[in-house]
Motif scaffolding. Structure first.
Motif, PDB file in Angstrom:
ATOM      1  N   PHE A   1       0.831  -1.201   0.000  1.00 45.97           N
ATOM      2  CA  PHE A   1       0.000   0.000   0.000  1.00 45.97           C
ATOM      3  C   PHE A   1       0.871   1.258   0.000  1.00 45.97           C
ATOM      4  O   PHE A   1       0.624   2.203  -0.749  1.00 45.97           O
ATOM      5  CB  PHE A   1      -0.915  -0.021   1.222  1.00 45.97           C
TER       6      PHE A   1
ATOM      7  N   MET B   1      -6.023   0.811  -4.964  1.00 45.46           N
ATOM      8  CA  MET B   1      -6.975   0.389  -3.948  1.00 45.46           C
ATOM      9  C   MET B   1      -7.813  -0.798  -4.410  1.00 45.46           C
ATOM     10  O   MET B   1      -8.161  -1.684  -3.608  1.00 45.46           O
ATOM     11  CB  MET B   1      -7.897   1.569  -3.604  1.00 45.46           C
ATOM     12  N   LEU B   2      -8.132  -0.855  -5.704  1.00 45.38           N
ATOM     13  CA  LEU B   2      -8.938  -1.966  -6.216  1.00 45.38           C
ATOM     14  C   LEU B   2      -8.225  -3.296  -6.023  1.00 45.38           C
ATOM     15  O   LEU B   2      -8.848  -4.315  -5.695  1.00 45.38           O
ATOM     16  CB  LEU B   2      -9.243  -1.740  -7.710  1.00 45.38           C
TER      17      LEU B   2
ATOM     18  N   LEU C   1      -6.064  -3.988  -3.635  1.00 43.83           N
ATOM     19  CA  LEU C   1      -6.096  -4.327  -2.216  1.00 43.83           C
ATOM     20  C   LEU C   1      -7.456  -4.879  -1.813  1.00 43.83           C
ATOM     21  O   LEU C   1      -7.552  -5.804  -0.998  1.00 43.83           O
ATOM     22  CB  LEU C   1      -5.760  -3.092  -1.384  1.00 43.83           C
ATOM     23  N   VAL C   2      -8.529  -4.325  -2.387  1.00 45.43           N
ATOM     24  CA  VAL C   2      -9.870  -4.853  -2.114  1.00 45.43           C
ATOM     25  C   VAL C   2      -9.996  -6.280  -2.642  1.00 45.43           C
ATOM     26  O   VAL C   2     -10.570  -7.156  -1.985  1.00 45.43           O
ATOM     27  CB  VAL C   2     -10.946  -3.944  -2.745  1.00 45.43           C
ATOM     28  N   GLY C   3      -9.433  -6.522  -3.826  1.00 46.35           N
ATOM     29  CA  GLY C   3      -9.442  -7.876  -4.371  1.00 46.35           C
ATOM     30  C   GLY C   3      -8.675  -8.851  -3.499  1.00 46.35           C
ATOM     31  O   GLY C   3      -9.087 -10.004  -3.305  1.00 46.35           O
TER      32      GLY C   3
ATOM     33  N   ALA D   1      -8.270  -8.569  -0.266  1.00 47.45           N
ATOM     34  CA  ALA D   1      -9.086  -8.807   0.926  1.00 47.45           C
ATOM     35  C   ALA D   1     -10.164  -9.847   0.646  1.00 47.45           C
ATOM     36  O   ALA D   1     -10.447 -10.718   1.486  1.00 47.45           O
ATOM     37  CB  ALA D   1      -9.717  -7.496   1.390  1.00 47.45           C
ATOM     38  N   ALA D   2     -10.753  -9.779  -0.540  1.00 45.28           N
ATOM     39  CA  ALA D   2     -11.761 -10.772  -0.909  1.00 45.28           C
ATOM     40  C   ALA D   2     -11.152 -12.169  -1.001  1.00 45.28           C
ATOM     41  O   ALA D   2     -11.768 -13.166  -0.579  1.00 45.28           O
ATOM     42  CB  ALA D   2     -12.413 -10.384  -2.237  1.00 45.28           C
ATOM     43  N   CYS D   3      -9.939 -12.255  -1.528  1.00 44.06           N
ATOM     44  CA  CYS D   3      -9.250 -13.549  -1.611  1.00 44.06           C
ATOM     45  C   CYS D   3      -8.945 -14.109  -0.226  1.00 44.06           C
ATOM     46  O   CYS D   3      -9.029 -15.329  -0.006  1.00 44.06           O
ATOM     47  CB  CYS D   3      -7.957 -13.403  -2.416  1.00 44.06           C
TER      48      CYS D   3
END
Length: 389
Positions: A193, A199-200, A202-204, A206-208
Motif C-alpha cells: 500500500f 486500492m482496487l 487491495l480490495v481484491g 481482501a476478498a481472496c
C-alpha cells in the motif's frame, strides 16, 4: 543515488560510533521497548511460578530464562540499531534465507510439543520457532524488492515479493499457524500500500483472504474449532478464553493485588499467550493501558520518523516492521478480551519465549536502525523545493 540527485547534509567525519548512535537514535521508542521488557519480567514473576511448580522446576525458573533470553534480545537490538541500513538489509536477507529453509524442512524435522501445530525445532535445552525469525527478514527482503521495482527499468519486485509472500503463507497455514500467516500477509499488504498499490487490487486481495478463510474453515478442524469458539455466544468457563475473560473482569480498574490473582493457576499459557490476562487481574486496567501506550509509542514514533524518510527501501521496510510489531501486540490482546479468535501469538517483549523475544529484539533493532536520523535532509525539503519552482 538520492544524495547525488538531491544533495545531502554534510557528515561529521571521524565521529565515534557510540556518540553518533546516541545522537541519531529514537530514544523515546527505545525507552518504550525497555519498559515493555521490564513489564514482561514483572508479569513473569507473577505468572510463571505455578507452571514451574507443576513441571518440577524452581519457582522462578521461567523468569530466569526470560531474563537470559531478554538480555540476548536487548544486545541484539542495540547492536542491530547501530548498523547502517545497507548492512541491516544484507544481514536480514541472509537471515531470511536461513529461516525460509528452516521453515521448508520443519514438517520433516520439527515437533509440535503436543500442541497440534508443527512450529518448533527441539534442541533439547531449548526450542526454535523459525517463523519468528522469518518475519523481520521477510519484511526487509520484500521492501528491497519493492524499492527496486520503483527504479527506472527496475525488476518486477512487487510480483516477486507477492509470490514469496504467498509461498510463506501457505507453508505457515500447513503447520497450521494461521496467526503468523495472517501477520506476514498483513505486513506485505501494508508495504505494498505504501509503495503505491491501487486500492482496487487491495480490495481484491481482501476478498481472496475471505475466500481462503472460508476454505480453511471447511477443511481444517483446527481452524474451524477456533472460529466456532470465537463465534459462540457462550464462553466455556473451563477453557483458556473463559479463564482469561473472567480474570480481566475480576481485575477491574486497579486489580486484585500483586500475587493475589488466580488465573495463573488455571491457564497453562498464562505466561505466554494470555499474559495480558494476568496483568489485568493483578494490576487492573491501569497497567493494561500503560502497556498499550508503550506499544503505541513505538509504532507512532517510528511512523512519524519514516514519513520524513526519502529512501523508499527504508520507508517501506520500516513501515512494515513497525506495523507488524503493533499488530502482533493488538492480536495478542484482542484474543485475550475475545475480540479476535485464538491465534497462539505472543505479546512482543512481554510474553515468555526465547524465539519470540530474541526475534522481537532483532526486528526492533532493525526498526531503530531505519529510523535513525541520517544526513540526507527530509522529504519535506524536496516537496517544498518542488512547490517553489
Amino acid at each position: 543515488m538520492t544524495e547525488m540527485v538531491y544533495g545531502a547534509v554534510p557528515v561529521r567525519d571521524g565521529e565515534p560510533i557510540l556518540p553518533k548512535w546516541w545522537r541519531t537514535i529514537d530514544k523515546w521508542a527505545m525507552s518504550c521497548v525497555l519498559m515493555l521488557f521490564a513489564v514482561g519480567l514483572l508479569l513473569g514473576l507473577a505468572a510463571s511460578p505455578p507452571l514451574a511448580a507443576k513441571n518440577g522446576f524452581e519457582p522462578f525458573h521461567y523468569v530466569q530464562r526470560q531474563a537470559f533470553f531478554g538480555g540476548l534480545a536487548l544486545i541484539a537490538m542495540l547492536l542491530t540499531s547501530m548498523m547502517s541500513p545497507t548492512v541491516v538489509r544484507r544481514l536480514a536477507v541472509l537471515g531470511f534465507l536461513v529461516s525460509f529453509v528452516a521453515l521448508v524442512f520443519l514438517p520433516f524435522f520439527g515437533t509440535d510439543f503436543g500442541k497440534g501445530a508443527m512450529r518448533w525445532y527441539s534442541l533439547g535445552f531449548a526450542s526454535i520457532q523459525p517463523s519468528e525469525f522469518l518475519k523481520p527478514g521477510f519484511v526487509v527482503a520484500a521492501a528491497w524488492m519493492m524499492a527496486a521495482s520503483l527504479e527506472l527499468n527496475g525488476p518486477p519486485g512487487r510480483l516477486w515479493s507477492f509470490a514469496l509472500c504467498i509461498a510463506i503463507v501457505l507453508m505457515l497455514a500447513m503447520q497450521p499457524d494461521f496467526g503468523q500467516a495472517c501477520l506476514v500477509l498483513f505486513g506485505w499488504g501494508v508495504m505494498y500500500f505504501v509503495a503505491g498499490a491501487p486500492m482496487l487490487l487491495l480490495v481484491g486481495m481482501a476478498a481472496c483472504v475471505v475466500l481462503a478463510g472460508s476454505f480453511a474453515y471447511s477443511n481444517s478442524e483446527h481452524f474451524a474449532r477456533r472460529i466456532d469458539g470465537f463465534l459462540s455466544p457462550d464462553v466455556d468457563p473451563t477453557t483458556q478464553l473463559g479463564y482469561a475473560t473472567n480474570a480481566i473482569r475480576e481485575g477491574g480498574l486497579f486489580g486484585v493485588g500483586v500475587g493475589e490473582g488466580q488465573v495463573k493457576w488455571s491457564l497453562p499459557d498464562a505466561h505466554t499467550d494470555f499474559i495480558i490476562a494476568v496483568a489485568a487481574e493483578e494490576y487492573g486496567l491501569i497497567l493494561v493501558l500503560v502497556i498499550i501506550a508503550l506499544y503505541t509509542g513505538v509504532v507512532v514514533r517510528s511512523l512519524v520518523r519514516l514519513v520524513r524518510e526519502r529512501d523508499p527501501f527504508i520507508r517501506l521496510a520500516g513501515t512494515g516492521l513497525a506495523c507488524m510489531f503493533g499488530v502482533q501486540a493488538m492480536i495478542n490482546m484482542g484474543v485475550a478480551v475475545r475480540l479476535l479468535p485464538a491465534k497462539g501469538m505472543t505479546l512482543p517483549f512481554v510474553s515468555y519465549g526465547g524465539s519470540s523475544v530474541i526475534a522481537s529484539g532483532i526486528a526492533v533493532g532493525m526498526l531503530l536502525a531505519f529510523t535513525r536520523t541520517r544526513p540526507q535532509g527530509e522529504i519535506s525539503d524536496l516537496l517544498s523545493r518542488g512547490r517553489s519552482r
